[in-house]
Design a protein around this motif. Structure first.
Motif, PDB file in Angstrom:
ATOM      1  N   LEU A 117      -7.185   5.002   3.774  1.00 29.54           N
ATOM      2  CA  LEU A 117      -7.526   4.148   4.842  1.00 29.54           C
ATOM      3  C   LEU A 117      -7.987   4.617   6.203  1.00 29.54           C
ATOM      4  CD1 LEU A 117      -5.448   0.902   4.321  1.00 29.54           C
ATOM      5  CD2 LEU A 117      -7.899   0.885   3.857  1.00 29.54           C
TER       6      LEU A 117
ATOM      7  N   HIS B 138      -2.722   5.545  -0.315  1.00 24.29           N
ATOM      8  CA  HIS B 138      -3.552   4.346   0.136  1.00 24.29           C
ATOM      9  C   HIS B 138      -3.868   4.373   1.793  1.00 24.29           C
ATOM     10  CE1 HIS B 138      -2.145   1.837  -3.393  1.00 24.29           C
ATOM     11  NE2 HIS B 138      -3.416   2.771  -3.946  1.00 24.29           N
TER      12      HIS B 138
ATOM     13  N   ILE C 124      -9.369  -2.091   1.959  1.00 19.81           N
ATOM     14  CA  ILE C 124      -8.269  -2.005   1.268  1.00 19.81           C
ATOM     15  C   ILE C 124      -8.801  -2.221  -0.402  1.00 19.81           C
ATOM     16  CG2 ILE C 124      -6.167  -3.553   0.677  1.00 19.81           C
ATOM     17  CD1 ILE C 124      -5.808  -3.901   3.611  1.00 19.81           C
TER      18      ILE C 124
ATOM     19  N   LEU D   3       0.698  -1.227  -0.002  1.00 18.28           N
ATOM     20  CA  LEU D   3      -0.017   0.027  -0.086  1.00 18.28           C
ATOM     21  C   LEU D   3       0.797   1.116  -0.035  1.00 18.28           C
ATOM     22  CD1 LEU D   3      -2.562  -1.111   2.477  1.00 18.28           C
ATOM     23  CD2 LEU D   3      -3.025  -0.908   0.236  1.00 18.28           C
TER      24      LEU D   3
END
Ligand code: LMR
Length: 402
Positions: free
Chosen positions: A365, A361, A396, A357
């Motif tokens: 999240l 990302h 994810i 990730l």
């Protein structure tokens, strides 16, 4: 008031790992998940109090010992038992008394004592850590006075190792350089060397006369206590000088007790006595001597056969649960994103996965799902459980789409 002597002090950045926990603690979302810090949680999302430790503590309460200062190097019984866990009771080096093991304040305490000792012994040497490494390695070694360099390690393209580059880099290091290696469960990547690769590293360390410092904070979290000590024991057989730091924070779930060790493998019992005298000076000037409670509990568990067996069973359960979570995460993400191969996560070892990730990302999240990971993409698989895994895998799958 006149301007203070402290007026120039700047705000330091938050710790890259423990700072994430601070932000997580302040989050009010009931669905929040902390995949940042390396802590094992059970399937109910709780840090376990191991039954072996609980029983040891009940026995300790019955005998209620006074709390005088411990010796500078800690409890002799602890040091003996811990040395055998790390190096093996049948090790020639253990039997011939050429290993010094001292009780420290956790694995970080062991690293700090080792770093300060190495700096005193080799003031001109530089230190080398893996690229990437545990976030605190560089800062800890720099605070001990080292110039810190990084050797190639993780290959993001293959999710494996840049092993040849690592060896070539070691071949260029100056003799006497301090080389920090992760004995097992590499933090942050979860990618370890094979036994054959360790052998090549050992040959290089010998050829270049480097000082190896093995960090073993996760013994028992890859394959088992003895299996995970392979690198430490192979170095001990081959090299006359090896530094090792180790910890029971994870393997006995004793994070807050700060129970760890620092060991030095030397060439002889006489050399070991000299090393111990120097190690004691380093400890005395850092924190004088370690604390009693956690060390006593660990000693009781290690030296009482029933408690020892129970601990090893509990450790096996923790290890197996992490592996189940790895497989489950891979399958669940695949069910959302058949095009995305996350399989490497199942092959990584220990608590962590270098998930792949990106920082972007990770930000999504956190901001959209209250799921916390490190900016590097490291996630703590040991924080997943049957309640949060669907939420995490779906999140994810969603962030990697965009
Ligand atoms: C981690 O890497 O998260 C753990 O070793 C905890 C720590 O002290 O950083």
């Amino acid at each position: 008031m006149t301007s203070s002597l402290l007026a120039h002090v700047e705000m330091a950045p938050k710790d890259p790992i423990l700072g994430v926990t601070e932000t997580y603690n302040a989050d009010t979302n009931p669905k929040k998940v902390n995949l940042g810090v390396g802590v094992y949680y059970d399937d109910n999302g709780k840090v376990p109090l191991l039954q072996a430790i609980r029983t040891a503590e009940l026995q300790m309460a019955e005998t209620a010992l006074p709390r005088n200062y411990l010796p500078i190097d800690g409890m002799p019984a602890y040091n003996k038992a811990v040395k055998e866990v790390i190096f093996g009771a049948d090790s020639e080096a253990v039997k011939s008394n050429r290993i010094v093991t001292v009780q420290t304040l956790g694995g970080t305490g062991g690293l700090k004592i080792g770093a300060d000792l190495a700096k005193r012994l080799y003031p001109e040497s530089q230190a080398w850590i893996s690229d990437p490494s545990w976030e605190n390695h560089r800062a800890l070694l720099e605070f001990a006075g080292f110039k810190v360099n990084a050797y190639p390690y993780y290959d993001a393209a293959t999710h494996g190792l840049k092993f040849n580059d690592m060896l070539s880099c070691m071949d260029q290091m100056a003799p006497g350089s301090l080389v920090l290696l992760h004995a097992c469960c590499h933090n942050p990547t979860g990618v370890d060397l094979s036994a054959a690769q360790w052998q090549e590293v050992i040959e290089m360390v010998k050829k270049k006369n480097l000082l190896p410092f093995l960090d073993m904070a996760y013994q028992g979290f890859s394959e088992g206590l003895n299996e995970d000590a392979h690198a430490v024991r192979a170095f001990t057989k081959a090299c006359p000088a090896v530094l090792v730091s180790s910890s029971f924070s994870k393997s006995m779930s004793l994070y807050g007790e700060r129970v760890g060790a620092f060991s030095v493998v030397t060439a002889s019992a006489e050399e070991a006595a000299r090393l111990l005298s120097q190690v004691k000076r380093v400890i005395r000037t850092n924190y004088s001597n370690p604390s009693t409670h956690g060390g006593m509990a660990v000693t009781k568990v290690l030296t009482t056969p029933e408690l020892r067996t129970q601990w090893e069973q509990e450790l096996t359960q923790m290890r197996e649960r992490i592996k189940t979570m790895r497989r489950s995460l891979v399958e669940k993400i695949r069910s959302h994103r058949a095009d995305f191969d996350f399989n490497y996560v199942a092959n990584q070892r220990g608590m962590f996965s270098y998930s792949g990730l990106t920082k972007e990302h990770v930000t999504k999240l956190r901001e959209e799902f209250s799921i916390y990971a490190l900016d590097s993409g490291r996630i703590c698989v040991a924080a997943l459980n049957s309640t949060n895994i669907d939420y995490v895998s779906e999140a994810i799958a969603k962030v990697i789409v965009r």
